[in-house]
Write a protein that holds these residues in place. Structure first.
Motif, PDB file in Angstrom:
ATOM      1  N   LEU A   1       1.047  -1.139   0.085  1.00 29.30           N
ATOM      2  CA  LEU A   1       0.011   0.098  -0.061  1.00 29.30           C
ATOM      3  C   LEU A   1       0.950   1.841   0.087  1.00 29.30           C
ATOM      4  CD1 LEU A   1      -3.115  -0.981   2.732  1.00 29.30           C
ATOM      5  CD2 LEU A   1      -3.061  -0.619   0.072  1.00 29.30           C
ATOM      6  N   ARG A   2       1.977   1.286   0.824  1.00 31.10           N
ATOM      7  CA  ARG A   2       2.621   2.574   0.892  1.00 31.10           C
ATOM      8  C   ARG A   2       3.484   3.017  -0.486  1.00 31.10           C
ATOM      9  NH1 ARG A   2       7.279   3.145   5.864  1.00 31.10           N
ATOM     10  NH2 ARG A   2       7.721   1.533   4.515  1.00 31.10           N
ATOM     11  N   GLY A   3       3.831   1.918  -1.305  1.00 35.86           N
ATOM     12  CA  GLY A   3       4.858   1.976  -2.470  1.00 35.86           C
ATOM     13  C   GLY A   3       3.719   2.084  -3.572  1.00 35.86           C
ATOM     14  N   LEU A   4       2.446   2.549  -3.276  1.00 29.84           N
ATOM     15  CA  LEU A   4       1.164   2.592  -4.177  1.00 29.84           C
ATOM     16  C   LEU A   4       0.745   4.230  -3.494  1.00 29.84           C
ATOM     17  CD1 LEU A   4      -0.833  -0.845  -4.276  1.00 29.84           C
ATOM     18  CD2 LEU A   4       0.550   0.391  -6.503  1.00 29.84           C
ATOM     19  N   GLY A   5       1.416   4.774  -2.772  1.00 29.74           N
ATOM     20  CA  GLY A   5       1.468   5.736  -2.461  1.00 29.74           C
ATOM     21  C   GLY A   5       0.339   6.046  -1.613  1.00 29.74           C
ATOM     22  N   GLU A   6      -0.214   5.246  -0.987  1.00 26.30           N
ATOM     23  CA  GLU A   6      -1.326   5.378  -0.252  1.00 26.30           C
ATOM     24  C   GLU A   6      -0.656   6.142   1.529  1.00 26.30           C
ATOM     25  OE1 GLU A   6      -4.626   4.938  -0.467  1.00 26.30           O
ATOM     26  OE2 GLU A   6      -5.153   4.500  -1.786  1.00 26.30           O
ATOM     27  N   GLU A   7      -1.317   6.568   3.039  1.00 28.34           N
ATOM     28  CA  GLU A   7      -0.739   6.953   3.800  1.00 28.34           C
ATOM     29  C   GLU A   7      -1.542   6.419   4.459  1.00 28.34           C
ATOM     30  OE1 GLU A   7      -2.565   9.569   6.761  1.00 28.34           O
ATOM     31  OE2 GLU A   7      -2.666  10.343   5.173  1.00 28.34           O
ATOM     32  N   VAL A   8      -0.549   4.938   4.992  1.00 30.88           N
ATOM     33  CA  VAL A   8      -1.037   3.644   6.227  1.00 30.88           C
ATOM     34  C   VAL A   8      -0.834   3.999   6.972  1.00 30.88           C
ATOM     35  CG1 VAL A   8       0.212   1.912   6.539  1.00 30.88           C
ATOM     36  CG2 VAL A   8      -0.204   2.194   3.734  1.00 30.88           C
ATOM     37  N   VAL A   9      -1.414   3.319   7.961  1.00 32.13           N
ATOM     38  CA  VAL A   9      -1.493   3.317   9.487  1.00 32.13           C
ATOM     39  C   VAL A   9      -1.702   2.187  10.239  1.00 32.13           C
ATOM     40  CG1 VAL A   9      -2.795   4.009  11.658  1.00 32.13           C
ATOM     41  CG2 VAL A   9      -2.629   6.157   9.804  1.00 32.13           C
ATOM     42  N   ILE A  10      -0.986   1.698  10.944  1.00 32.72           N
ATOM     43  CA  ILE A  10      -0.812   0.529  11.500  1.00 32.72           C
ATOM     44  C   ILE A  10      -1.430   0.849  13.046  1.00 32.72           C
ATOM     45  CG2 ILE A  10       0.462  -1.284  12.290  1.00 32.72           C
ATOM     46  CD1 ILE A  10       0.830  -0.591   9.601  1.00 32.72           C
ATOM     47  N   ALA A  11      -2.291  -0.680  13.135  1.00 31.56           N
ATOM     48  CA  ALA A  11      -2.574  -0.429  14.419  1.00 31.56           C
ATOM     49  C   ALA A  11      -2.539  -1.950  14.601  1.00 31.56           C
ATOM     50  CB  ALA A  11      -4.269  -0.311  14.871  1.00 31.56           C
ATOM     51  N   ASP A  12      -1.924  -2.681  16.380  1.00 28.10           N
ATOM     52  CA  ASP A  12      -1.710  -3.925  16.951  1.00 28.10           C
ATOM     53  C   ASP A  12      -1.803  -3.835  17.898  1.00 28.10           C
ATOM     54  OD1 ASP A  12      -0.493  -5.895  17.144  1.00 28.10           O
ATOM     55  OD2 ASP A  12      -0.126  -6.662  14.609  1.00 28.10           O
ATOM     56  N   ALA A  13      -2.176  -5.008  18.705  1.00 28.51           N
ATOM     57  CA  ALA A  13      -2.103  -4.944  19.927  1.00 28.51           C
ATOM     58  C   ALA A  13      -1.047  -5.453  20.343  1.00 28.51           C
ATOM     59  CB  ALA A  13      -3.510  -6.073  20.299  1.00 28.51           C
ATOM     60  N   CYS A  14      -0.271  -6.284  19.733  1.00 23.52           N
ATOM     61  CA  CYS A  14       1.151  -5.757  20.409  1.00 23.52           C
ATOM     62  C   CYS A  14       2.214  -4.872  20.066  1.00 23.52           C
ATOM     63  CB  CYS A  14       2.018  -7.071  19.523  1.00 23.52           C
ATOM     64  SG  CYS A  14       3.564  -7.996  19.628  1.00 23.52           S
ATOM     65  N   PRO A  15       2.458  -4.849  21.743  1.00 30.60           N
ATOM     66  CA  PRO A  15       3.778  -3.104  21.677  1.00 30.60           C
ATOM     67  C   PRO A  15       4.502  -4.037  20.807  1.00 30.60           C
ATOM     68  CG  PRO A  15       2.803  -4.020  24.027  1.00 30.60           C
ATOM     69  CD  PRO A  15       2.084  -5.106  23.052  1.00 30.60           C
ATOM     70  N   ASP A  16       5.547  -4.738  20.349  1.00 31.06           N
ATOM     71  CA  ASP A  16       5.810  -5.082  19.613  1.00 31.06           C
ATOM     72  C   ASP A  16       6.323  -5.194  18.650  1.00 31.06           C
ATOM     73  OD1 ASP A  16       7.578  -6.489  22.169  1.00 31.06           O
ATOM     74  OD2 ASP A  16       6.893  -7.983  22.100  1.00 31.06           O
TER      75      ASP A  16
END
Length: 323
Positions: A144-159
């Protein structure tokens, strides 16, 4: 075809699994083959069939089975099970995690682009939120980032959140904060990425996309019950819920559910992934099956490293020849 009336896919799948195991038990009793060492090979996708095999009523079947698990979700499903059969762990093999994930990511985004164009859902501004930064989530986010999208990550795992930051992504500590800015939400957890109470944080027009398995990412059976398939996407009458985009009215807003909450690249075709690429997965499962038939020790076993190296080498040769 009855998913909308009967609820989630897992409950129906579990019922079919129990019926299958009961039928096998009846066949074995009728044939009086209990003394035979011939075994059944069970290749599971989600761990639920292997778990069901350990129910008390099927105790007599355990010596007759050897197994392969295909997904990490399945491995997690089996964590609380005292395994009494061999299970070859294809799911967490290096070959699958490192080489299959980019293939899945490419397939997911190709199908997403098709739905956006056909349904006219590509307008508007906002981020693409990827929930789950495991092997699939990381591969989807990178593409997605390679396609120019603004990508936001959410994950319950701190690592995993830390890994995403190191990789240069915007990371939200709370999933609900990420949802408020998302025009597209891609669930890559293999579990319940969103609960029902999370729906209210979605913005108007948001599109929910599953990149894992089954329909658990968004508890999609609730949304299917509230919504209707989009007629703009072509014929809907007679189509399965997993092949429809749903328009869901929700608290004064409208959200959209790709493929009824099932994996977006499961489109009903024989091979939603290019034939030469999907051979990697099939080869790994075949290798796991061969290993399983030779294994008698109960428990979870790593996929043979030499078999992985052989399959990776073949996959890379095909990949190079196609570019």
């Amino acid at each position: 075809a009855q998913l909308e009336e009967e609820g989630d896919f897992h409950s129906q799948s579990d019922r079919c699994i129990l019926e299958m195991l009961a039928a096998i038990r009846r066949v074995l009793l009728r044939r009086e083959e209990s003394a035979s060492r011939a075994r059944y090979l069970l290749i599971d996708d989600g761990g639920r069939a292997i778990a069901a095999l350990h129910r008390p009523e099927f105790a007599g079947l355990l010596p007759r089975f050897t197994c392969v698990e295909q997904t990490r979700k399945g491995v997690r499903e089996l964590e609380g099970t005292d395994l009494r059969v061999p299970v070859i762990n294809v799911a967490e093999s290096r070959a699958k995690l490192d080489y299959e994930s980019p293939i899945i990511a490419r397939s997911v985004l190709e199908h997403l682009d098709r739905i956006l164009c056909q349904g006219g859902l590509h307008g508007g501004k906002g981020s693409v939120v990827v929930i789950g930064f495991g092997s699939i989530g990381a591969a989807v986010a990178e593409r997605l980032r390679g396609l120019g999208e603004e990508v936001v990550i959410a994950d319950a795992c701190p690592d995993r959140r830390r890994m995403a930051r190191v990789a240069g992504y915007v990371v939200e500590e709370e999933t609900t904060s990420a949802l408020r800015r998302a025009r597209i939400v891609v669930g890559c957890t293999g579990n319940e990425a969103l609960q029902q109470e999370d729906y209210r944080h979605l913005r108007d027009g948001a599109l929910l996309v599953s990149a894992s398995s089954s329909d658990v990412e968004f508890q999609a059976w609730h949304l299917r019950a509230l919504g209707r398939p989009l007629p703009e996407m072509g014929r809907t009458r007679g189509k399965l819920p997993c092949h429809c985009v749903y328009r869901v009215p929700l608290g004064g807003k409208t959200i959209y559910l790709a493929n009824g909450g099932f994996p977006i690249n499961f489109d009903g075709s024989v091979d939603p992934i290019v034939l030469g690429e999907i051979q990697l997965t099939r080869s790994l499962l075949y290798a796991g099956g061969v290993q399983a038939m030779k294994e008698w020790r109960p428990g979870l076993h790593a996929l043979d490293e030499r078999a992985q190296e052989f399959i990776i080498a073949g996959h890379l040769r095909i990949d190079r020849s196609s570019t």
